[in-house]
Design a protein around this motif. Structure first.
Motif, PDB file in Angstrom:
ATOM      1  N   ALA A 118      18.781  34.514  -6.152  1.00 21.68           N
ATOM      2  CA  ALA A 118      17.973  34.966  -5.009  1.00 21.68           C
ATOM      3  C   ALA A 118      17.580  36.435  -5.185  1.00 21.68           C
ATOM      4  O   ALA A 118      16.429  36.813  -4.938  1.00 21.68           O
ATOM      5  CB  ALA A 118      18.741  34.768  -3.701  1.00 21.68           C
ATOM      6  N   ILE A 119      18.518  37.252  -5.633  1.00 20.30           N
ATOM      7  CA  ILE A 119      18.218  38.665  -5.890  1.00 20.30           C
ATOM      8  C   ILE A 119      17.158  38.783  -6.981  1.00 20.30           C
ATOM      9  O   ILE A 119      16.216  39.577  -6.870  1.00 20.30           O
ATOM     10  CB  ILE A 119      19.494  39.440  -6.262  1.00 20.30           C
ATOM     11  N   ALA A 120      17.290  37.986  -8.031  1.00 22.69           N
ATOM     12  CA  ALA A 120      16.325  38.028  -9.139  1.00 22.69           C
ATOM     13  C   ALA A 120      14.922  37.695  -8.657  1.00 22.69           C
ATOM     14  O   ALA A 120      13.940  38.307  -9.097  1.00 22.69           O
ATOM     15  CB  ALA A 120      16.749  37.077 -10.256  1.00 22.69           C
ATOM     16  N   ARG A 121      14.793  36.726  -7.736  1.00 26.88           N
ATOM     17  CA  ARG A 121      13.467  36.382  -7.202  1.00 26.88           C
ATOM     18  C   ARG A 121      12.850  37.558  -6.450  1.00 26.88           C
ATOM     19  O   ARG A 121      11.647  37.770  -6.502  1.00 26.88           O
ATOM     20  CB  ARG A 121      13.557  35.152  -6.301  1.00 26.88           C
ATOM     21  N   VAL A 122      13.685  38.311  -5.757  1.00 22.28           N
ATOM     22  CA  VAL A 122      13.195  39.474  -5.011  1.00 22.28           C
ATOM     23  C   VAL A 122      12.819  40.609  -5.961  1.00 22.28           C
ATOM     24  O   VAL A 122      11.799  41.279  -5.787  1.00 22.28           O
ATOM     25  CB  VAL A 122      14.256  39.943  -3.990  1.00 22.28           C
ATOM     26  N   VAL A 123      13.630  40.809  -7.000  1.00 19.88           N
ATOM     27  CA  VAL A 123      13.436  41.934  -7.915  1.00 19.88           C
ATOM     28  C   VAL A 123      12.332  41.667  -8.943  1.00 19.88           C
ATOM     29  O   VAL A 123      11.696  42.593  -9.422  1.00 19.88           O
ATOM     30  CB  VAL A 123      14.779  42.286  -8.607  1.00 19.88           C
ATOM     31  N   ARG A 124      12.068  40.393  -9.264  1.00 20.08           N
ATOM     32  CA  ARG A 124      11.099  40.061 -10.316  1.00 20.08           C
ATOM     33  C   ARG A 124       9.741  40.747 -10.134  1.00 20.08           C
ATOM     34  O   ARG A 124       9.202  41.306 -11.092  1.00 20.08           O
ATOM     35  CB  ARG A 124      10.913  38.558 -10.437  1.00 20.08           C
ATOM     36  N   PRO A 125       9.132  40.744  -8.937  1.00 21.46           N
ATOM     37  CA  PRO A 125       7.844  41.439  -8.801  1.00 21.46           C
ATOM     38  C   PRO A 125       7.949  42.949  -9.075  1.00 21.46           C
ATOM     39  O   PRO A 125       7.023  43.551  -9.614  1.00 21.46           O
ATOM     40  CB  PRO A 125       7.433  41.187  -7.350  1.00 21.46           C
ATOM     41  N   LEU A 126       9.080  43.535  -8.731  1.00 21.45           N
ATOM     42  CA  LEU A 126       9.283  44.956  -9.006  1.00 21.45           C
ATOM     43  C   LEU A 126       9.379  45.203 -10.506  1.00 21.45           C
ATOM     44  O   LEU A 126       8.800  46.158 -11.034  1.00 21.45           O
ATOM     45  CB  LEU A 126      10.543  45.464  -8.301  1.00 21.45           C
ATOM     46  N   VAL A 127      10.113  44.332 -11.195  1.00 22.13           N
ATOM     47  CA  VAL A 127      10.226  44.442 -12.652  1.00 22.13           C
ATOM     48  C   VAL A 127       8.855  44.220 -13.286  1.00 22.13           C
ATOM     49  O   VAL A 127       8.449  44.949 -14.186  1.00 22.13           O
ATOM     50  CB  VAL A 127      11.268  43.447 -13.212  1.00 22.13           C
ATOM     51  N   GLY A 128       8.120  43.228 -12.794  1.00 21.85           N
ATOM     52  CA  GLY A 128       6.780  42.965 -13.312  1.00 21.85           C
ATOM     53  C   GLY A 128       5.864  44.168 -13.175  1.00 21.85           C
ATOM     54  O   GLY A 128       5.146  44.536 -14.114  1.00 21.85           O
ATOM     55  N   GLY A 129       5.893  44.805 -12.027  1.00 26.19           N
ATOM     56  CA  GLY A 129       5.084  46.010 -11.820  1.00 26.19           C
ATOM     57  C   GLY A 129       5.503  47.139 -12.736  1.00 26.19           C
ATOM     58  O   GLY A 129       4.664  47.861 -13.285  1.00 26.19           O
ATOM     59  N   ALA A 130       6.814  47.287 -12.929  1.00 32.89           N
ATOM     60  CA  ALA A 130       7.318  48.344 -13.813  1.00 32.89           C
ATOM     61  C   ALA A 130       6.898  48.089 -15.256  1.00 32.89           C
ATOM     62  O   ALA A 130       6.520  49.019 -15.980  1.00 32.89           O
ATOM     63  CB  ALA A 130       8.838  48.448 -13.714  1.00 32.89           C
ATOM     64  N   VAL A 131       6.921  46.834 -15.689  1.00 28.36           N
ATOM     65  CA  VAL A 131       6.506  46.505 -17.054  1.00 28.36           C
ATOM     66  C   VAL A 131       5.008  46.761 -17.229  1.00 28.36           C
ATOM     67  O   VAL A 131       4.581  47.303 -18.253  1.00 28.36           O
ATOM     68  CB  VAL A 131       6.895  45.047 -17.411  1.00 28.36           C
ATOM     69  N   GLN A 132       4.204  46.423 -16.238  1.00 30.51           N
ATOM     70  CA  GLN A 132       2.759  46.712 -16.309  1.00 30.51           C
ATOM     71  C   GLN A 132       2.506  48.212 -16.400  1.00 30.51           C
ATOM     72  O   GLN A 132       1.688  48.667 -17.204  1.00 30.51           O
ATOM     73  CB  GLN A 132       2.035  46.137 -15.091  1.00 30.51           C
ATOM     74  N   ARG A 133       3.194  48.992 -15.588  1.00 28.09           N
ATOM     75  CA  ARG A 133       3.008  50.447 -15.622  1.00 28.09           C
ATOM     76  C   ARG A 133       3.535  51.047 -16.924  1.00 28.09           C
ATOM     77  O   ARG A 133       2.961  51.993 -17.459  1.00 28.09           O
ATOM     78  CB  ARG A 133       3.667  51.093 -14.395  1.00 28.09           C
ATOM     79  N   THR A 134       4.621  50.473 -17.448  1.00 27.63           N
ATOM     80  CA  THR A 134       5.148  50.915 -18.741  1.00 27.63           C
ATOM     81  C   THR A 134       4.117  50.688 -19.835  1.00 27.63           C
ATOM     82  O   THR A 134       3.860  51.579 -20.660  1.00 27.63           O
ATOM     83  CB  THR A 134       6.463  50.165 -19.067  1.00 27.63           C
ATOM     84  N   ALA A 135       3.496  49.508 -19.850  1.00 29.19           N
ATOM     85  CA  ALA A 135       2.464  49.207 -20.842  1.00 29.19           C
ATOM     86  C   ALA A 135       1.288  50.174 -20.697  1.00 29.19           C
ATOM     87  O   ALA A 135       0.764  50.699 -21.692  1.00 29.19           O
ATOM     88  CB  ALA A 135       2.002  47.757 -20.699  1.00 29.19           C
ATOM     89  N   ALA A 136       0.885  50.436 -19.467  1.00 31.09           N
ATOM     90  CA  ALA A 136      -0.209  51.381 -19.230  1.00 31.09           C
ATOM     91  C   ALA A 136       0.184  52.788 -19.689  1.00 31.09           C
ATOM     92  O   ALA A 136      -0.659  53.530 -20.225  1.00 31.09           O
ATOM     93  CB  ALA A 136      -0.588  51.391 -17.749  1.00 31.09           C
ATOM     94  N   ASN A 137       1.443  53.165 -19.501  1.00 29.73           N
ATOM     95  CA  ASN A 137       1.908  54.475 -19.975  1.00 29.73           C
ATOM     96  C   ASN A 137       1.778  54.587 -21.489  1.00 29.73           C
ATOM     97  O   ASN A 137       1.390  55.638 -22.004  1.00 29.73           O
ATOM     98  CB  ASN A 137       3.366  54.710 -19.583  1.00 29.73           C
ATOM     99  N   LEU A 138       2.120  53.520 -22.207  1.00 28.83           N
ATOM    100  CA  LEU A 138       1.994  53.546 -23.668  1.00 28.83           C
ATOM    101  C   LEU A 138       0.534  53.719 -24.077  1.00 28.83           C
ATOM    102  O   LEU A 138       0.210  54.532 -24.942  1.00 28.83           O
ATOM    103  CB  LEU A 138       2.559  52.265 -24.279  1.00 28.83           C
ATOM    104  N   VAL A 139      -0.346  52.967 -23.444  1.00 32.66           N
ATOM    105  CA  VAL A 139      -1.782  53.088 -23.742  1.00 32.66           C
ATOM    106  C   VAL A 139      -2.239  54.518 -23.474  1.00 32.66           C
ATOM    107  O   VAL A 139      -2.888  55.154 -24.306  1.00 32.66           O
ATOM    108  CB  VAL A 139      -2.614  52.075 -22.928  1.00 32.66           C
ATOM    109  N   GLY A 140      -1.883  55.042 -22.314  1.00 32.92           N
ATOM    110  CA  GLY A 140      -2.291  56.391 -21.924  1.00 32.92           C
ATOM    111  C   GLY A 140      -1.696  57.469 -22.820  1.00 32.92           C
ATOM    112  O   GLY A 140      -2.365  58.471 -23.110  1.00 32.92           O
ATOM    113  N   ARG A 141      -0.493  57.280 -23.248  1.00 28.33           N
ATOM    114  CA  ARG A 141       0.169  58.271 -24.111  1.00 28.33           C
ATOM    115  C   ARG A 141      -0.621  58.491 -25.403  1.00 28.33           C
ATOM    116  O   ARG A 141      -0.794  59.612 -25.845  1.00 28.33           O
ATOM    117  CB  ARG A 141       1.583  57.779 -24.443  1.00 28.33           C
ATOM    118  N   PHE A 142      -1.109  57.410 -25.965  1.00 25.07           N
ATOM    119  CA  PHE A 142      -1.843  57.529 -27.234  1.00 25.07           C
ATOM    120  C   PHE A 142      -3.301  57.902 -27.002  1.00 25.07           C
ATOM    121  O   PHE A 142      -3.901  58.535 -27.851  1.00 25.07           O
ATOM    122  CB  PHE A 142      -1.683  56.248 -28.064  1.00 25.07           C
ATOM    123  N   ALA A 143      -3.851  57.562 -25.849  1.00 26.13           N
ATOM    124  CA  ALA A 143      -5.222  57.985 -25.540  1.00 26.13           C
ATOM    125  C   ALA A 143      -5.276  59.513 -25.404  1.00 26.13           C
ATOM    126  O   ALA A 143      -6.218  60.149 -25.853  1.00 26.13           O
ATOM    127  CB  ALA A 143      -5.705  57.313 -24.261  1.00 26.13           C
TER     128      ALA A 143
END
Length: 146
Positions: A118-143
């Motif tokens: 149940a906790i994982a279901r609640v946290v999953r969208p937060l983790v998903g958002g963090a992974v998306q922002r992490t990926a964007a950070n990598l793109v931005g870092r090299f740009a």
């Protein structure tokens, strides 16, 4: 086990991006939510390297992770050996000389049977958002570096 995946293309050679991601001392520059990462032992990268870390994605998640697979410019796999169960799989592929693709697959599980799920279901969208922002950070870092 809940899993979050992300894929990005980065305007930089795969060797540069891999080296950057492989350098745990720089993870705080791009890994969203990372509040602590400390090497454990003398191995600093590659198979056998271990780190104690805390990631905050709504809640603080503590783990000791170990690199269980490492292929130069191609693959880094980190798995928890203590704390919150998680696996990070980072795949790298060249898209020509000055461009590459990075794929991240993050899986995690909380203890406690049904309550942990149940906790994982609640946290999953937060983790998903963090992974998306992490990926964007990598793109931005090299740009910014170009």
């Amino acid at each position: 086990m809940p899993t979050v995946q992300e894929r990005v293309e980065i305007d930089a050679p795969v060797t540069e991006v891999f080296a950057y991601v492989d350098d745990a001392s720089r993870a705080h520059e791009w890994l969203v939510g990372l509040t602590r990462i400390e090497p454990v032992g003398s191995v600093r990268h590659g198979v056998g390297a271990q780190y104690d870390g805390t990631v905050r994605v709504g809640v603080a998640l503590d783990s000791r992770i170990e690199c269980t697979a490492w292929e130069q410019d191609r693959l880094i796999v980190l798995q928890s050996v203590d704390g919150i169960e998680n696996t990070q799989r980072w795949e790298f592929a060249p898209l020509g000389e000055d461009r590459c693709e990075v794929r991240a697959c993050i899986s995690f599980e909380f203890p406690g049977g049904p309550a942990g799920r149940a906790i994982a279901r609640v946290v999953r969208p937060l983790v998903g958002g963090a992974v998306q922002r992490t990926a964007a950070n990598l793109v931005g870092r090299f740009a910014r570096a170009r």
